[in-house]
Design a protein around this motif. Structure first.
Motif, PDB file in Angstrom:
ATOM      1  N   MET A 233     -93.369 -40.335  36.648  1.00 50.24           N
ATOM      2  CA  MET A 233     -94.783 -40.467  37.010  1.00 50.24           C
ATOM      3  C   MET A 233     -95.575 -41.220  35.945  1.00 50.24           C
ATOM      4  O   MET A 233     -96.602 -41.828  36.243  1.00 50.24           O
ATOM      5  CB  MET A 233     -95.411 -39.090  37.251  1.00 50.24           C
ATOM      6  N   ALA A 234     -95.112 -41.181  34.716  1.00 48.61           N
ATOM      7  CA  ALA A 234     -95.797 -41.894  33.631  1.00 48.61           C
ATOM      8  C   ALA A 234     -95.304 -43.326  33.485  1.00 48.61           C
ATOM      9  O   ALA A 234     -95.747 -44.042  32.586  1.00 48.61           O
ATOM     10  CB  ALA A 234     -95.611 -41.146  32.310  1.00 48.61           C
ATOM     11  N   HIS A 235     -94.408 -43.749  34.379  1.00 48.39           N
ATOM     12  CA  HIS A 235     -93.826 -45.090  34.279  1.00 48.39           C
ATOM     13  C   HIS A 235     -93.874 -45.810  35.631  1.00 48.39           C
ATOM     14  O   HIS A 235     -92.967 -46.591  35.946  1.00 48.39           O
ATOM     15  CB  HIS A 235     -92.383 -44.993  33.780  1.00 48.39           C
ATOM     16  N   LEU A 236     -94.917 -45.577  36.387  1.00 46.53           N
ATOM     17  CA  LEU A 236     -95.038 -46.230  37.687  1.00 46.53           C
ATOM     18  C   LEU A 236     -95.420 -47.693  37.517  1.00 46.53           C
ATOM     19  O   LEU A 236     -96.066 -48.071  36.536  1.00 46.53           O
ATOM     20  CB  LEU A 236     -96.098 -45.518  38.537  1.00 46.53           C
ATOM     21  N   PRO A 237     -95.044 -48.546  38.465  1.00 43.56           N
ATOM     22  CA  PRO A 237     -95.424 -49.964  38.400  1.00 43.56           C
ATOM     23  C   PRO A 237     -96.944 -50.112  38.501  1.00 43.56           C
ATOM     24  O   PRO A 237     -97.650 -49.179  38.900  1.00 43.56           O
ATOM     25  CB  PRO A 237     -94.726 -50.563  39.637  1.00 43.56           C
ATOM     26  N   PRO A 238     -97.481 -51.287  38.149  1.00 41.08           N
ATOM     27  CA  PRO A 238     -98.927 -51.527  38.246  1.00 41.08           C
ATOM     28  C   PRO A 238     -99.446 -51.246  39.652  1.00 41.08           C
ATOM     29  O   PRO A 238     -98.751 -51.493  40.654  1.00 41.08           O
ATOM     30  CB  PRO A 238     -99.066 -53.005  37.878  1.00 41.08           C
ATOM     31  N   ASN A 239    -100.659 -50.723  39.725  1.00 41.59           N
ATOM     32  CA  ASN A 239    -101.349 -50.437  40.983  1.00 41.59           C
ATOM     33  C   ASN A 239    -100.721 -49.296  41.784  1.00 41.59           C
ATOM     34  O   ASN A 239    -101.031 -49.111  42.948  1.00 41.59           O
ATOM     35  CB  ASN A 239    -101.421 -51.686  41.872  1.00 41.59           C
ATOM     36  N   HIS A 240     -99.854 -48.546  41.155  1.00 34.44           N
ATOM     37  CA  HIS A 240     -99.290 -47.348  41.779  1.00 34.44           C
ATOM     38  C   HIS A 240     -99.848 -46.141  41.029  1.00 34.44           C
ATOM     39  O   HIS A 240     -99.778 -46.083  39.795  1.00 34.44           O
ATOM     40  CB  HIS A 240     -97.763 -47.339  41.682  1.00 34.44           C
ATOM     41  N   HIS A 241    -100.388 -45.179  41.751  1.00 33.27           N
ATOM     42  CA  HIS A 241    -101.031 -44.029  41.118  1.00 33.27           C
ATOM     43  C   HIS A 241    -100.623 -42.747  41.827  1.00 33.27           C
ATOM     44  O   HIS A 241    -100.486 -42.716  43.049  1.00 33.27           O
ATOM     45  CB  HIS A 241    -102.555 -44.168  41.163  1.00 33.27           C
ATOM     46  N   VAL A 242    -100.423 -41.700  41.041  1.00 35.81           N
ATOM     47  CA  VAL A 242    -100.131 -40.382  41.604  1.00 35.81           C
ATOM     48  C   VAL A 242    -101.455 -39.771  42.059  1.00 35.81           C
ATOM     49  O   VAL A 242    -102.375 -39.600  41.263  1.00 35.81           O
ATOM     50  CB  VAL A 242     -99.456 -39.466  40.570  1.00 35.81           C
ATOM     51  N   ILE A 243    -101.567 -39.467  43.353  1.00 35.80           N
ATOM     52  CA  ILE A 243    -102.800 -38.883  43.861  1.00 35.80           C
ATOM     53  C   ILE A 243    -102.635 -37.405  44.217  1.00 35.80           C
ATOM     54  O   ILE A 243    -103.626 -36.717  44.460  1.00 35.80           O
ATOM     55  CB  ILE A 243    -103.322 -39.659  45.093  1.00 35.80           C
ATOM     56  N   ARG A 244    -101.410 -36.915  44.241  1.00 40.24           N
ATOM     57  CA  ARG A 244    -101.188 -35.482  44.434  1.00 40.24           C
ATOM     58  C   ARG A 244     -99.869 -35.085  43.777  1.00 40.24           C
ATOM     59  O   ARG A 244     -98.858 -35.765  43.942  1.00 40.24           O
ATOM     60  CB  ARG A 244    -101.158 -35.110  45.919  1.00 40.24           C
ATOM     61  N   PHE A 245     -99.938 -33.960  43.056  1.00 38.20           N
ATOM     62  CA  PHE A 245     -98.747 -33.456  42.390  1.00 38.20           C
ATOM     63  C   PHE A 245     -98.839 -31.937  42.367  1.00 38.20           C
ATOM     64  O   PHE A 245     -99.670 -31.371  41.673  1.00 38.20           O
ATOM     65  CB  PHE A 245     -98.637 -34.013  40.970  1.00 38.20           C
ATOM     66  N   ASP A 246     -97.999 -31.295  43.161  1.00 40.01           N
ATOM     67  CA  ASP A 246     -97.953 -29.839  43.204  1.00 40.01           C
ATOM     68  C   ASP A 246     -96.755 -29.377  42.380  1.00 40.01           C
ATOM     69  O   ASP A 246     -95.610 -29.439  42.835  1.00 40.01           O
ATOM     70  CB  ASP A 246     -97.839 -29.340  44.644  1.00 40.01           C
ATOM     71  N   ALA A 247     -97.035 -28.953  41.173  1.00 38.67           N
ATOM     72  CA  ALA A 247     -95.962 -28.589  40.254  1.00 38.67           C
ATOM     73  C   ALA A 247     -95.204 -27.351  40.730  1.00 38.67           C
ATOM     74  O   ALA A 247     -95.791 -26.430  41.302  1.00 38.67           O
ATOM     75  CB  ALA A 247     -96.541 -28.345  38.860  1.00 38.67           C
ATOM     76  N   GLU A 248     -93.912 -27.342  40.479  1.00 41.18           N
ATOM     77  CA  GLU A 248     -93.060 -26.205  40.796  1.00 41.18           C
ATOM     78  C   GLU A 248     -92.121 -25.950  39.625  1.00 41.18           C
ATOM     79  O   GLU A 248     -91.923 -26.815  38.772  1.00 41.18           O
ATOM     80  CB  GLU A 248     -92.236 -26.464  42.065  1.00 41.18           C
ATOM     81  N   VAL A 249     -91.547 -24.733  39.591  1.00 40.02           N
ATOM     82  CA  VAL A 249     -90.565 -24.408  38.553  1.00 40.02           C
ATOM     83  C   VAL A 249     -89.199 -24.883  39.029  1.00 40.02           C
ATOM     84  O   VAL A 249     -88.298 -24.100  39.330  1.00 40.02           O
ATOM     85  CB  VAL A 249     -90.567 -22.903  38.243  1.00 40.02           C
ATOM     86  N   THR A 250     -89.060 -26.183  39.137  1.00 38.72           N
ATOM     87  CA  THR A 250     -87.804 -26.798  39.561  1.00 38.72           C
ATOM     88  C   THR A 250     -87.418 -27.800  38.474  1.00 38.72           C
ATOM     89  O   THR A 250     -87.936 -28.915  38.447  1.00 38.72           O
ATOM     90  CB  THR A 250     -87.969 -27.513  40.914  1.00 38.72           C
ATOM     91  N   PRO A 251     -86.533 -27.409  37.562  1.00 43.43           N
ATOM     92  CA  PRO A 251     -86.276 -28.235  36.381  1.00 43.43           C
ATOM     93  C   PRO A 251     -85.713 -29.612  36.661  1.00 43.43           C
ATOM     94  O   PRO A 251     -85.919 -30.537  35.876  1.00 43.43           O
ATOM     95  CB  PRO A 251     -85.296 -27.395  35.558  1.00 43.43           C
ATOM     96  N   TYR A 252     -85.009 -29.777  37.792  1.00 40.48           N
ATOM     97  CA  TYR A 252     -84.359 -31.063  38.049  1.00 40.48           C
ATOM     98  C   TYR A 252     -84.773 -31.663  39.389  1.00 40.48           C
ATOM     99  O   TYR A 252     -84.023 -32.429  39.988  1.00 40.48           O
ATOM    100  CB  TYR A 252     -82.844 -30.902  37.961  1.00 40.48           C
ATOM    101  N   GLU A 253     -85.979 -31.338  39.829  1.00 39.42           N
ATOM    102  CA  GLU A 253     -86.517 -31.911  41.057  1.00 39.42           C
ATOM    103  C   GLU A 253     -88.011 -32.095  40.898  1.00 39.42           C
ATOM    104  O   GLU A 253     -88.692 -31.251  40.316  1.00 39.42           O
ATOM    105  CB  GLU A 253     -86.222 -31.012  42.259  1.00 39.42           C
ATOM    106  N   CYS A 254     -88.546 -33.210  41.408  1.00 38.34           N
ATOM    107  CA  CYS A 254     -89.969 -33.510  41.274  1.00 38.34           C
ATOM    108  C   CYS A 254     -90.450 -34.213  42.547  1.00 38.34           C
ATOM    109  O   CYS A 254     -89.784 -35.124  43.042  1.00 38.34           O
ATOM    110  CB  CYS A 254     -90.210 -34.412  40.059  1.00 38.34           C
ATOM    111  N   LYS A 255     -91.595 -33.770  43.060  1.00 40.77           N
ATOM    112  CA  LYS A 255     -92.193 -34.387  44.242  1.00 40.77           C
ATOM    113  C   LYS A 255     -93.661 -34.691  43.971  1.00 40.77           C
ATOM    114  O   LYS A 255     -94.374 -33.846  43.426  1.00 40.77           O
ATOM    115  CB  LYS A 255     -92.053 -33.473  45.464  1.00 40.77           C
ATOM    116  N   PHE A 256     -94.078 -35.869  44.367  1.00 42.57           N
ATOM    117  CA  PHE A 256     -95.470 -36.266  44.167  1.00 42.57           C
ATOM    118  C   PHE A 256     -95.835 -37.330  45.191  1.00 42.57           C
ATOM    119  O   PHE A 256     -94.959 -37.964  45.791  1.00 42.57           O
ATOM    120  CB  PHE A 256     -95.693 -36.794  42.745  1.00 42.57           C
TER     121      PHE A 256
END
Length: 371
Positions: A233-256
């Protein structure tokens, strides 16, 4: 989380503090297997995204889970009295460890005990608990292999106080981490239950005495086990932005959800999933189930495109790091046992192809895709 949602929640908390205290005050205590909940009302930045204290706590807990080496919970000296150990390492997930051994009264087929750190909380149907080493652990028959034993164990990480200004009107419900300990292939099955309970006791005691085995000095080195897929999420290409991120206790999975410019002018939203997985080393790059092998910036990847009403959906997987071989050379093991002990760590991205086509190259660079 939505920025607007955070603002609304702060307003509600200001207007209805007494009601909130009544509704959730009963959940304010520190629950088993939690870090101490943060009382701060300020947003903080994690992976380039602003998150509220409750989400920050979940992400911190996931980081603590990633720091633990599940292979370190086995008492190998004691298990060696039950039979010859032949495999130690991950099996189907990178956050687990399976120890396989040949029971003393056998000539071929292995027994195994597993510790899985990516476990979900106890299910609503799992209401039976058992005291092991002074801890109430959940008996989990629905997660057991062929009627053997399985236990869901709360992981009591040392409490970590959250920063920020104290706000007595905000009560965060703490996140909880669990391990799943289970056995497979034992005869009699009661013997497997004994080994499972001994391993549960090792987990409980290690946390109680703060002798937690850490990935910094792993028994078996596994790529990416100390990394988070949310780093992308901190390395997205230009003009790409995270607009929703629901954090979970999932150490090896991420959804945004990403918001990006559409070629026709309007902006479109897309849910992105990034995960780390373990694949059998012998078939990790086999193009099955509609996948095909491609080269992306000179690096091999498995790709698949499905059509749906929202546009083409892409699945991309690429290998990272060397094959992890958990087989102990020279020990008795079947070809199947040796094969299953060899895994390849893979990174998987899913989402609308418009998004994944742009995310895969930086993800390959970030996580170190193999050439």
């Amino acid at each position: 989380m939505w920025a607007e949602e955070g603002a609304v929640m702060r307003t509600v908390r200001i207007l209805l503090p007494a009601l909130l205290a009544i509704l959730v005050g009963g959940c304010s205590q520190v629950m088993p297997g939690t870090a101490e909940p943060s009382r701060g009302s300020e947003l903080s930045e994690v992976f380039g995204v602003q998150v509220p204290p409750g989400d920050r706590q979940k992400l911190d807990l996931a980081e603590q889970i990633r720091s633990v080496d599940p292979c370190g919970f086995f008492d190998q000296a004691k298990i060696a009295t039950y039979g010859q150990i032949s495999t130690v390492g991950p099996w189907q997930r990178i956050g687990e460890c399976r120890l396989g051994f040949l029971q003393n009264d056998r000539n071929q087929y292995h027994s195994a005990v597993l510790v899985e750190l990516e476990s979900s909380p106890p299910r609503s149907s799992e209401t039976t608990t058992k005291q092991i080493a002074g801890e109430a652990v959940t008996v989990s028959p629905d997660r057991a292999f062929s009627g053997e034993c399985a236990y869901t164990v709360p992981l009591r990480f040392p409490a970590v106080s959250g920063g920020g200004q104290s706000n007595p009107d905000i009560v965060e419900v703490p996140a909880v981490a669990y391990a799943l300990v289970r056995t497979m292939g034992f005869t009699p099955k009661s013997f497997g239950c004994t080994v499972a309970e001994e391993t549960v006791a090792n987990v409980v005691t290690a946390f109680r005495e703060q002798r937690i085995p850490r990935r910094a000095r792993p028994l078996v080195a596994v790529p990416l086990t100390q990394r988070s897929p949310c780093e992308i999420m901190a390395h997205l290409p230009p003009n790409h932005h995270v607009i929703r991120f629901d954090a979970e206790v999932t150490p090896y999975e991420c959804k945004f959800t990403v918001n990006l410019p559409n070629a026709t002018g309007p902006r479109t939203d897309d849910l992105v999933g990034v995960s780390f997985k373990a694949s059998s080393a012998g078939s990790a790059m086999a193009p099955v189930s509609g996948y095909q092998v491609e080269q992306i910036n000179g690096k091999p990847a498995l790709t698949k495109r499905d059509q749906n009403s929202a546009g083409p959906l892409c699945y991309v997987e690429f290998p990272v790091g060397p094959v992890v071989d958990g087989y102990l050379p020279g020990t008795p093991a079947t070809d199947g046992a040796i094969k299953s002990a060899r895994i390849q760590v893979m990174v998987k991205l899913t989402g609308n192809c418009t998004v994944t086509d742009r995310l895969v190259p930086p993800a390959m660079d970030l996580f170190g895709a193999n050439r």
